[in-house]
Motif scaffolding. Structure first.
Motif, PDB file in Angstrom:
ATOM      1  N   SER A 132       0.811  -1.195  -0.093  1.00 29.71           N
ATOM      2  CA  SER A 132       0.104   0.030   0.117  1.00 29.71           C
ATOM      3  C   SER A 132       0.902   1.175  -0.140  1.00 29.71           C
ATOM      4  O   SER A 132       0.450   2.320  -0.628  1.00 29.71           O
ATOM      5  N   THR A 133       1.943   1.203   0.784  1.00 29.30           N
ATOM      6  CA  THR A 133       2.802   2.549   0.660  1.00 29.30           C
ATOM      7  C   THR A 133       3.491   2.683  -0.686  1.00 29.30           C
ATOM      8  O   THR A 133       3.601   3.913  -1.086  1.00 29.30           O
ATOM      9  N   CYS A 134       3.762   1.593  -1.507  1.00 29.65           N
ATOM     10  CA  CYS A 134       4.202   1.866  -2.810  1.00 29.65           C
ATOM     11  C   CYS A 134       3.173   2.362  -3.750  1.00 29.65           C
ATOM     12  O   CYS A 134       3.434   3.366  -4.453  1.00 29.65           O
ATOM     13  N   ILE A 135       1.917   1.922  -3.473  1.00 34.06           N
ATOM     14  CA  ILE A 135       0.928   2.413  -4.189  1.00 34.06           C
ATOM     15  C   ILE A 135       0.646   4.174  -3.871  1.00 34.06           C
ATOM     16  O   ILE A 135       0.244   4.964  -4.541  1.00 34.06           O
ATOM     17  N   TYR A 136       0.596   4.384  -2.488  1.00 33.46           N
ATOM     18  CA  TYR A 136       0.631   5.766  -2.023  1.00 33.46           C
ATOM     19  C   TYR A 136       1.447   6.713  -2.955  1.00 33.46           C
ATOM     20  O   TYR A 136       1.280   7.708  -2.933  1.00 33.46           O
ATOM     21  N   TYR A 137       2.701   6.260  -2.852  1.00 29.50           N
ATOM     22  CA  TYR A 137       3.794   7.141  -3.425  1.00 29.50           C
ATOM     23  C   TYR A 137       3.768   7.127  -4.770  1.00 29.50           C
ATOM     24  O   TYR A 137       3.649   8.230  -5.404  1.00 29.50           O
ATOM     25  N   THR A 138       3.650   6.199  -5.465  1.00 33.43           N
ATOM     26  CA  THR A 138       3.565   5.954  -6.929  1.00 33.43           C
ATOM     27  C   THR A 138       2.140   6.336  -7.580  1.00 33.43           C
ATOM     28  O   THR A 138       2.163   6.747  -8.869  1.00 33.43           O
ATOM     29  N   GLY A 139       1.079   5.994  -6.889  1.00 31.80           N
ATOM     30  CA  GLY A 139      -0.135   6.220  -7.682  1.00 31.80           C
ATOM     31  C   GLY A 139      -0.364   4.872  -8.545  1.00 31.80           C
ATOM     32  O   GLY A 139      -1.393   4.895  -9.552  1.00 31.80           O
ATOM     33  N   ILE A 140       0.373   3.956  -8.497  1.00 36.17           N
ATOM     34  CA  ILE A 140       0.282   2.735  -9.386  1.00 36.17           C
ATOM     35  C   ILE A 140       0.309   1.391  -8.615  1.00 36.17           C
ATOM     36  O   ILE A 140       1.036   1.464  -7.462  1.00 36.17           O
ATOM     37  N   ASP A 141      -0.472   0.509  -8.825  1.00 33.64           N
ATOM     38  CA  ASP A 141      -0.586  -0.997  -8.238  1.00 33.64           C
ATOM     39  C   ASP A 141       0.568  -1.714  -8.939  1.00 33.64           C
ATOM     40  O   ASP A 141       0.598  -1.941 -10.134  1.00 33.64           O
ATOM     41  N   PRO A 142       1.254  -1.889  -7.983  1.00 30.61           N
ATOM     42  CA  PRO A 142       2.830  -2.420  -8.821  1.00 30.61           C
ATOM     43  C   PRO A 142       2.662  -3.884  -9.211  1.00 30.61           C
ATOM     44  O   PRO A 142       3.211  -4.526  -9.950  1.00 30.61           O
ATOM     45  N   LEU A 143       1.436  -4.584  -8.763  1.00 27.92           N
ATOM     46  CA  LEU A 143       1.169  -5.949  -9.129  1.00 27.92           C
ATOM     47  C   LEU A 143       0.423  -5.785 -10.606  1.00 27.92           C
ATOM     48  O   LEU A 143       0.483  -7.320 -11.223  1.00 27.92           O
ATOM     49  N   THR A 144      -0.150  -4.927 -10.866  1.00 29.45           N
ATOM     50  CA  THR A 144      -0.991  -4.679 -12.396  1.00 29.45           C
ATOM     51  C   THR A 144      -0.303  -3.420 -13.076  1.00 29.45           C
ATOM     52  O   THR A 144      -0.821  -3.635 -14.329  1.00 29.45           O
TER      53      THR A 144
END
Length: 625
Positions: A560-572
């Motif tokens: 969720s932190t990765c998504i928060y920072y990037t605005g991207i879901d890293p899994l998709t």
């Protein structure tokens, strides 16, 4: 007045703050001889002129297996090493660090049981007024970014000493990572700290191998093959088998590259199939060796049977002790690891997804020990782990081949191969509650209710309601919106509603009046005001009233932190809406406790902005008037 005198006075004042602030709690701690040395006098009492390993921690010294410094120190002691502990040293000088002298082999240090930034600051950036890991709960006894600060003080004192960092702060900051409190991507904590090695995960195996090999005469720079460690190099050929993550320069400049790099890191967090990784930090390359293998039941049993004093150090008696210890004093850790993989939790990056369990005999011995401790009143407060009811491996294949790459055991629905089975846990709980002097065994660790529903035998819910809660059960749906739940990697709303129904029916059948205390999270990635209103309406219709609402806090190492920072879901690699505006975050939080008078203004604002004026008024569906 000299700087040295200023420093000495400051240290004395800090220590005196621990005294007479509160009346001593009863009973007092065991004698000093039951603890590892914390002073030269303690060393002399043991006949030691030097230590083999010095352990430095940002927490107060509590000699209990819920505290990382105690586990590592006792584990090394059990293998013949002379270990001492410096806890919460004054970081503004080096005197406290030198209290026990230069150790023969190495210094091992940790920020403590929590990341120091999370320990210090709320999600809104406000300074916390309390630190439960400090005597008397006093704040301000460790620095921000404690691992880096402590390590640099050690380097000032003993420039060439082998220096090993570990604990949750080091573990989750081992590569380039997003730091919420500075709103920036930071380099690996291994490079910032100038340490030789970083131990990630729980660390017993790696710490012991490091100490043994240093004792055998190896140099710290040669320790490059120990599982569960990270090291630095200028020579790429030294790790030519490693999978390369995006460099620090790339991931700090390009959010898509940050997300893609996180995906590579996330996929290799497995103690059986995980690969070696490498990342260019600029001046250095940081290499992560494969994760440490899961511990066997025999190893787990031995770790939890070590001669812990099971108390805070007597130096803290006058301050009233260490509040965090009260939560675990009569609790038992039954296992490690979690295959739940909640998006906002970094346990899978620290303990892994593979369950490592103690034997029933080991747990029963600990329960019997607790019944003989001063202050025991017949209640075991908890028997569990990161998730209490994950006590067996998710499936037989995970034991042989590791957790499945790119697949989840429970999300978006339970895997067909999932072993949803509470039989072993039920049997253990029955054995413990049958012991003399035990009145009740509670379960206070988190429970995954989707796993309870997936267990087709259905016996555990009755066992839980009848024997292991007292009036209320804490559960963590976190949200009900499908848009948010997919990024939380939590079960769908229908599963939550099914559990609420089954829980109510079970208590009715048992003739018991027991309630649910839900935990919800506001402002998680994926949540617009529309999703926050949806959750508020669910709260209204279900009759649940959350006592606490957690603002999503981006902590290092989580999906969720990765998504928060990037605005991207890293899994998709799909874009995700992230609520970052301070005003919107306050509105989302207010909606989840819409009935509170202090929240009315923000609830109205939120409903107007979301186009839901129909929920303002005096009607039965209204959230606010």
């Amino acid at each position: 007045m000299t700087a040295e005198k200023n420093g000495a006075i400051r240290r004395l004042e800090n220590k005196n703050k621990f005294r007479a602030k509160q009346p001593p709690k009863a009973p007092a701690s065991p004698p000093r001889s039951a603890f590892l040395p914390v002073s030269r006098a303690d060393m002399e009492a043991r006949g030691w002129d030097e230590l083999d390993v010095l352990v430095i921690t940002g927490d107060a010294y509590v000699d209990h297996p819920s505290f990382g410094h105690a586990i590592i120190a006792r584990w090394l002691e059990a293998h013949g090493f002379r270990v001492g502990i410096v806890s919460q040293p004054d970081w503004r000088g080096t005197e406290d660090f030198a209290e026990l002298g230069r150790p023969r082999l190495c210094v091992m240090l940790s920020a403590g049981n929590l990341d120091s930034m999370l320990n210090h600051y709320t999600a809104s950036g406000k300074k916390r007024r309390r630190d439960d890991y400090t005597p008397g709960g006093a704040a301000g006894h460790r620095p921000d970014r404690a691992t880096v600060v402590y390590a640099n003080r050690v380097r000032e004192l003993w420039g060439d000493i082998p220096l090993v960092i570990g604990g949750i702060e080091a573990s989750l900051r081992r590569f380039a990572h997003y730091d919420y409190w500075s709103d920036s991507v930071r380099r690996s904590i291994l490079t910032d700290s100038r340490a030789d090695l970083l131990v990630y995960g729980m660390g017993e195996s790696a710490s012991l191998e490091i100490a043994r090999r240093l004792a055998d005469g190896e140099e710290a720079a040669s320790l490059r093959d120990i599982a569960g460690t990270c090291w630095k190099t200028h020579d790429l050929a030294a790790a030519n088998d490693a999978v390369a993550l995006g460099s620090f320069a790339e991931v700090s400049a390009d959010k898509a590259k940050f997300a893609a790099s996180f995906k590579l890191f996330y996929d290799e967090n497995d103690g059986i199939r995980g690969k070696r990784l490498i990342q260019d930090q600029g001046a250095w390359h940081v290499v992560q060796n494969r994760p440490a293998r899961p511990l066997s039941t025999a190893e787990m049993d031995r770790i939890y049977a070590l001669p812990y004093a099971r108390a805070w150090h007597p130096d803290y008696d006058a301050a009233g002790g260490v509040p965090a210890f009260d939560e675990v004093k009569f609790s038992i850790t039954s296992h490690r690891g979690c295959f739940g993989e909640c998006g906002f939790c970094a346990i899978s990056s620290h303990q892994g997804r593979i369950i490592q369990r103690r034997s029933d005999e080991s747990i029963i011995k600990e329960a019997e020990l607790l019944t003989k401790m001063p202050g025991f009143k017949g209640y075991i407060h908890d028997i569990g782990g990161p998730t209490a009811n994950f006590t067996v491996p998710s499936c037989q294949e995970s034991i042989k081949r590791g957790s499945c790459k790119g697949k989840s055991c429970l999300y978006p629905q339970p895997c067909k191969k999932l072993r949803a089975d509470h039989d072993d846990y039920i049997a253990l709980l029955r054995k413990v509650r049958a012991l003399p002097r035990i009145k009740k065994v509670f379960i206070r660790s988190g429970l995954r209710y989707d796993y309870i529903i997936a267990d087709k035998k259905g016996e555990f819910l009755e066992e839980l309601c009848r024997w292991h809660i007292s009036g209320q059960l804490k559960v963590a749906p976190e949200h009900v919106s499908a848009e948010v739940l997919q990024y939380m990697r939590k079960p769908p709303r229908a599963v939550t509603e099914e559990f609420l129904k089954r829980y109510a029916e079970m208590n009715a059948r048992l003739g018991m009046k027991q309630f649910l205390v839900p935990y919800f999270m506001s402002a998680h990635p994926g949540s617009t005001l529309k999703e926050a209103v949806e959750l508020a309406e669910f709260i209204r219709d279900s009759g649940l009233r959350p006592e606490q609402v957690q603002d999503f806090t981006p902590t290092p190492g989580s999906l969720s932190t990765c998504i928060y920072y990037t605005g991207i879901d890293p899994l998709t690699m799909r874009k995700v809406y992230v609520p970052k505006d301070h005003e919107e975050r306050k509105m989302q939080r207010a909606l989840l406790q819409y009935w509170m008078p202090e929240n009315r203004e923000y609830v109205r604002k939120a409903l107007i902005k979301a186009g839901r004026k129909d929920l303002i008024g005096r009607g039965p569906k209204a959230l606010v008037y």
